[in-house]
Scaffold this active site. Sequence first.
Site, PDB file in Angstrom:
ATOM      1  N   LYS A   1     -37.224 -15.683  37.803  1.00 32.22           N
ATOM      2  CA  LYS A   1     -36.019 -15.976  37.037  1.00 32.22           C
ATOM      3  C   LYS A   1     -35.717 -14.783  36.145  1.00 32.22           C
ATOM      4  CE  LYS A   1     -37.105 -18.167  32.617  1.00 32.22           C
ATOM      5  NZ  LYS A   1     -37.154 -19.395  31.813  1.00 32.22           N
TER       6      LYS A   1
ATOM      7  N   GLU B   1     -36.658 -29.407  34.793  1.00 32.47           N
ATOM      8  CA  GLU B   1     -37.609 -28.730  33.909  1.00 32.47           C
ATOM      9  C   GLU B   1     -37.475 -29.285  32.502  1.00 32.47           C
ATOM     10  OE1 GLU B   1     -37.497 -24.544  31.469  1.00 32.47           O
ATOM     11  OE2 GLU B   1     -36.751 -24.536  33.518  1.00 32.47           O
TER      12      GLU B   1
END
Length: 205
Positions: free
Chosen positions: A126, A37
């Site tokens: 998350k 990411e």
Amino acid sequence: MQWQTKLPLIAILRGIRSEETRDHVAAILEAGFDAVEIPLNSPQWEISIAEMVAEFGDRALIGAGTVLNPEQVDRLAAIGSKLVVTPNTNADVIRHAVAQGMTVCAGCATATEAFAALEAGAQTLKIFPSSTFGPDYIKALKAVLPKEVPVFAVGGVTPENLNIWLKAGCAGAGLGSDLYRAGQTVDRSAKQAAAFVKAYQEAAL
């Protein structure tokens, strides 16, 4: 739902410069990672992500973090990003990314936010910042979530405490400053990536 890469750890390369991205990503993938990411508050993120997708997209899930609006999702789709990670629960962003075939890891903190993210189509959740809530909180939250939904801990996860988050029910984790800090050497990235891979393998035994 299942996390789609072999290793459920996301390398978060916040602040990385486009000219150094390749060497760090190559080192992290060599250590065993297969999800990367690059947050959108990093310099020249479009160049970095586009180049990493072109070079490593066939062997890793490459995408963006800190995605805040549908317009950014469109820009990411145009450069081939396959992963969208958000810091918050934004149903418009989630729906837009899912509609374009992306894997969405949606940031949430409460049961209300978690279920809103799932309703919008997020495949992964998350818990951020995990260090603030702690593993007991995640364990309690997991008790009311669908068992098949992968939950990732993000924030404060280290090689030394990764096993605690996994025992709490997390499928994996997103790894930021304990893996990569802007300006660090490639050797440091390789060393930290290897430490996280080892920690995960030992915890998963």
